[in-house]
Structure formats: structure tokens, C-alpha cells
Motif scaffolding. Structure first.
Motif, PDB file in Angstrom:
ATOM      1  N   ARG A 144      40.356  13.553  40.347  1.00 57.99           N
ATOM      2  CA  ARG A 144      41.628  13.062  40.891  1.00 57.99           C
ATOM      3  C   ARG A 144      42.007  11.727  40.242  1.00 57.99           C
ATOM      4  N   THR A 145      41.045  10.841  40.126  1.00 58.61           N
ATOM      5  CA  THR A 145      41.307   9.543  39.502  1.00 58.61           C
ATOM      6  C   THR A 145      41.775   9.715  38.065  1.00 58.61           C
ATOM      7  N   ALA A 146      41.182  10.681  37.376  1.00 58.88           N
ATOM      8  CA  ALA A 146      41.516  10.921  35.970  1.00 58.88           C
ATOM      9  C   ALA A 146      42.786  11.740  35.798  1.00 58.88           C
ATOM     10  N   GLY A 147      43.368  12.225  36.899  1.00 60.45           N
ATOM     11  CA  GLY A 147      44.580  13.010  36.828  1.00 60.45           C
ATOM     12  C   GLY A 147      44.381  14.428  36.328  1.00 60.45           C
ATOM     13  N   LYS A 148      43.171  14.965  36.489  1.00 56.88           N
ATOM     14  CA  LYS A 148      42.868  16.302  35.970  1.00 56.88           C
ATOM     15  C   LYS A 148      42.449  17.295  37.057  1.00 56.88           C
ATOM     16  N   TYR A 149      42.556  16.894  38.289  1.00 55.55           N
ATOM     17  CA  TYR A 149      42.047  17.739  39.374  1.00 55.55           C
ATOM     18  C   TYR A 149      42.756  19.084  39.444  1.00 55.55           C
ATOM     19  N   ASP A 150      44.076  19.083  39.352  1.00 57.96           N
ATOM     20  CA  ASP A 150      44.830  20.321  39.504  1.00 57.96           C
ATOM     21  C   ASP A 150      44.643  21.276  38.333  1.00 57.96           C
ATOM     22  N   ALA A 151      44.130  20.785  37.216  1.00 54.85           N
ATOM     23  CA  ALA A 151      43.914  21.632  36.041  1.00 54.85           C
ATOM     24  C   ALA A 151      42.490  22.179  35.967  1.00 54.85           C
ATOM     25  N   ALA A 152      41.645  21.803  36.929  1.00 58.41           N
ATOM     26  CA  ALA A 152      40.219  22.137  36.860  1.00 58.41           C
ATOM     27  C   ALA A 152      39.916  23.504  37.462  1.00 58.41           C
ATOM     28  N   TRP A 153      38.973  24.200  36.834  1.00 59.00           N
ATOM     29  CA  TRP A 153      38.467  25.484  37.306  1.00 59.00           C
ATOM     30  C   TRP A 153      36.999  25.329  37.693  1.00 59.00           C
ATOM     31  N   LEU A 154      36.584  26.038  38.720  1.00 51.37           N
ATOM     32  CA  LEU A 154      35.184  26.064  39.145  1.00 51.37           C
ATOM     33  C   LEU A 154      34.615  27.453  38.876  1.00 51.37           C
ATOM     34  N   VAL A 155      33.555  27.504  38.072  1.00 46.04           N
ATOM     35  CA  VAL A 155      32.890  28.769  37.762  1.00 46.04           C
ATOM     36  C   VAL A 155      31.464  28.692  38.296  1.00 46.04           C
ATOM     37  N   GLU A 156      31.118  29.625  39.162  1.00 42.85           N
ATOM     38  CA  GLU A 156      29.766  29.691  39.712  1.00 42.85           C
ATOM     39  C   GLU A 156      29.034  30.882  39.108  1.00 42.85           C
ATOM     40  N   TYR A 157      27.788  30.666  38.744  1.00 40.52           N
ATOM     41  CA  TYR A 157      26.934  31.737  38.215  1.00 40.52           C
ATOM     42  C   TYR A 157      27.600  32.492  37.063  1.00 40.52           C
ATOM     43  N   ALA A 158      28.037  31.749  36.063  1.00 37.16           N
ATOM     44  CA  ALA A 158      28.753  32.342  34.932  1.00 37.16           C
ATOM     45  C   ALA A 158      27.963  33.469  34.287  1.00 37.16           C
ATOM     46  N   THR A 159      28.599  34.606  34.065  1.00 35.92           N
ATOM     47  CA  THR A 159      28.106  35.829  33.423  1.00 35.92           C
ATOM     48  C   THR A 159      27.104  36.605  34.286  1.00 35.92           C
ATOM     49  N   MET A 160      26.761  36.105  35.471  1.00 37.89           N
ATOM     50  CA  MET A 160      25.815  36.798  36.333  1.00 37.89           C
ATOM     51  C   MET A 160      26.577  37.744  37.275  1.00 37.89           C
ATOM     52  N   PRO A 161      25.885  38.678  37.916  1.00 32.55           N
ATOM     53  CA  PRO A 161      26.578  39.637  38.789  1.00 32.55           C
ATOM     54  C   PRO A 161      27.380  38.973  39.907  1.00 32.55           C
ATOM     55  N   ASN A 162      26.941  37.805  40.391  1.00 28.58           N
ATOM     56  CA  ASN A 162      27.629  37.117  41.486  1.00 28.58           C
ATOM     57  C   ASN A 162      28.578  36.023  40.992  1.00 28.58           C
ATOM     58  N   GLN A 163      29.041  36.147  39.772  1.00 31.11           N
ATOM     59  CA  GLN A 163      29.971  35.163  39.195  1.00 31.11           C
ATOM     60  C   GLN A 163      31.256  35.068  40.022  1.00 31.11           C
ATOM     61  N   THR A 164      31.738  33.820  40.195  1.00 31.46           N
ATOM     62  CA  THR A 164      33.052  33.594  40.794  1.00 31.46           C
ATOM     63  C   THR A 164      33.818  32.611  39.917  1.00 31.46           C
ATOM     64  N   VAL A 165      35.130  32.796  39.832  1.00 33.08           N
ATOM     65  CA  VAL A 165      36.008  31.922  39.050  1.00 33.08           C
ATOM     66  C   VAL A 165      37.207  31.567  39.925  1.00 33.08           C
ATOM     67  N   GLN A 166      37.398  30.266  40.192  1.00 27.95           N
ATOM     68  CA  GLN A 166      38.475  29.822  41.066  1.00 27.95           C
ATOM     69  C   GLN A 166      39.060  28.510  40.580  1.00 27.95           C
ATOM     70  N   LYS A 167      40.334  28.274  40.906  1.00 25.88           N
ATOM     71  CA  LYS A 167      40.871  26.932  40.706  1.00 25.88           C
ATOM     72  C   LYS A 167      40.103  26.002  41.640  1.00 25.88           C
ATOM     73  N   LEU A 168      39.683  24.857  41.133  1.00 24.07           N
ATOM     74  CA  LEU A 168      38.902  23.931  41.950  1.00 24.07           C
ATOM     75  C   LEU A 168      39.682  23.514  43.195  1.00 24.07           C
ATOM     76  N   SER A 169      40.989  23.376  43.066  1.00 21.09           N
ATOM     77  CA  SER A 169      41.822  22.955  44.195  1.00 21.09           C
ATOM     78  C   SER A 169      41.848  23.988  45.315  1.00 21.09           C
ATOM     79  N   ASP A 170      41.439  25.214  45.019  1.00 20.67           N
ATOM     80  CA  ASP A 170      41.398  26.257  46.042  1.00 20.67           C
ATOM     81  C   ASP A 170      40.054  26.326  46.756  1.00 20.67           C
ATOM     82  N   THR A 171      39.152  25.411  46.429  1.00 18.45           N
ATOM     83  CA  THR A 171      37.799  25.473  46.996  1.00 18.45           C
ATOM     84  C   THR A 171      37.471  24.230  47.820  1.00 18.45           C
TER      85      THR A 171
END
Length: 246
Positions: free
Chosen positions: A199-226
Motif C-alpha cells: 500500500r505504501t508503495a502504491g502497488k497493492y491493487d496490482a498485486a496477485w497472491l499465488v498459493e502452492y504454485a503448480t501443485m494440485p491445491n494451487q490458488t490464484v487471486q488478486k491480493l485485494s480479494d483476500t
């Protein structure tokens, strides 16, 4: 008179981001043919690298678990943390050297790439001048994460910055602000600090959160939605670059 034993080799084998289909041919061959394998893990846990190799190892492989003395129990800034890990890596080195002195090859299973923020590098620096050591590179977790977002991470002259969530918030924010494209690793309990820095850097709304990349339980979300979500340690935050394009 007995002939001298030819020393074995330690192989630091990168297993990639999680999907077994993304292993290199060489990594796959070494793991499937391993007589001795070593892997890092937290006490009482199977270990991420060992889990990734579960379907590849021969049934008669001899396993050597290298259990961390501390992980998050002591702050990184506490001198006791560094001392505990230094002693631990020295002990691991001694165990591997005993095996190679007896003529055994040892495959050390490594998450991602062995030379990219991995524990194996601490063994490598202690062993490389005394015994044969070979390193097998791999696809990194961050590569798997930005691919999962479905967009290129860098364009043209974009500068890619890789940061650890364990850094102080002001250091994170300063480096985030100057980056064109951004990867933040080691999230876990650092998520609130990382959010604030973005947020301080002005990049929060452009950030994506990826959990367990390439694994069966992978999730991909906009960080602002989490907001309010607790994230696992194996999470990566991605901010894409928007540089020069033809």
C-alpha cells in the motif's frame, strides 16, 4: 592391501515448484536412481522436498532427514538463531561427508532451485572444496507463480525485484516502490506487513497472491480479494511489469 575407496558425490537436485512434470530429465533420473537421499524438514513434518519426491524414490532408498533445530521459534535477528543454524549445517555436512567417504552418492532433495534461497547452498559452501558436489538447477517457485497468473512478469526493460517477506516493512516498501515487476516470497505470518508495504508503495491493487504454485491445491487471486486471509508459507505475491513493448 585394500584399494582406497573412491569418494561418492553429493548431488543437490532441484525438484522445481511442485508439479512433478516440471522436473528436469536429469533430476528425474537422479531421484529415481538414488540409493541415499537427504532432505530438510521441520521436526515432526514429512518435509516439502521429500513429499514432492514421494512417487519417484525407489522402495529401498535409504533416507536421511535433516531436521532444522529452529524455524520460527527464534527471531531472525537473534544471534542464537544464526548460531543454531550454523551448528546444524556443520552437523549435516559431517553426515554427508561420512557417506561420501564410504563411497556412497547422496541425492539432496531441494525445493525449487538449489541456488535460489535454498538450504542446500549452506551445505554446498561447506562441502565443495573437499568432496565432489554437483548441482542440478530447476524451475523456481516464482516462475511457477507468475505463470499461474496467466500474464508475463517482465516486458522490455522492466527491472524485476525479488523480496523476502521477512524483511522490515520500510525496506520492503522502499524496494517495492522502485521496482517495475515484483516477486515477494516467504509470506506466511508476514502477510500483514507485506500488505502495508505494498500500500505504501502504491502497488497493492496490482498485486496477485499465488498459493502452492503448480501443485494440485494451487490458488490464484488478486491480493485485494483476500483481506483477512491467513496465507501459507508457500505463497508468492506477484506484481507484473508493464515495460516497453513492440
Amino acid at each position: 592391501m585394500n584399494s582406497p575407496v573412491t569418494p561418492g558425490t553429493v548431488y543437490g537436485v532441484g525438484l522445481g515448484p511442485g508439479d512433478p512434470d516440471l522436473l528436469s530429465v536429469r533430476a528425474d533420473r537422479l531421484v529415481r536412481g538414488a540409493t541415499h537421499v537427504a532432505f530438510f524438514r521441520k521436526a515432526g513434518r514429512p518435509g516439502q522436498a521429500r513429499t514432492l519426491a514421494n512417487d519417484l524414490l525407489p522402495a529401498d532408498t535409504i533416507e536421511h532427514a535433516l531436521e532444522y533445530p529452529v524455524t520460527t521459534e527464534i527471531p531472525l535477528t537473534d544471534p542464537a538463531y544464526n548460531q543454531a543454524l550454523s551448528t546444524f549445517y556443520a552437523e549435516c555436512t559431517k553426515r554427508l561427508r561420512a557417506l561420501t567417504d564410504a563411497g556412497h552418492d547422496v541425492v539432496v532433495l531441494c525445493e525449487g532451485d538449489p541456488f535460489f534461497y535454498g538450504s542446500f547452498m549452506h551445505l554446498y559452501t561447506r562441502l565443495k572444496d573437499d568432496i565432489p558436489v554437483q548441482v542440478v538447477p530447476a524451475i523456481t517457485g516464482m516462475s511457477g507463480a507468475w505463470t499461474a497468473t496467466g500474464a508475463p512478469i517482465t516486458w522490455g526493460d522492466d527491472i524485476l525485484t525479488v523480496l523476502m517477506g521477512t524483511l522490515d516493512e520500510d525496506i520492503l516498501a522502499r524496494n517495492m516502490a522502485s521496482a517495475d515487476a515484483l516477486v515477494v516470497m516467504k509470506i506466511g505470518r508476514n502477510i500483514d506487513k507485506v500488505r502495508n508495504a505494498l500500500r505504501t508503495a502504491g502497488k497493492y491493487d496490482a498485486a496477485w497472491l499465488v498459493e502452492y504454485a503448480t501443485m494440485p491445491n494451487q490458488t490464484v487471486q488478486k491480493l485485494s480479494d483476500t483481506e483477512g486471509k491467513v496465507t501459507p508459507y508457500f505463497s508468492i505475491i506477484i506484481v507484473h511489469g508493464h515495460g516497453r513493448r513492440p
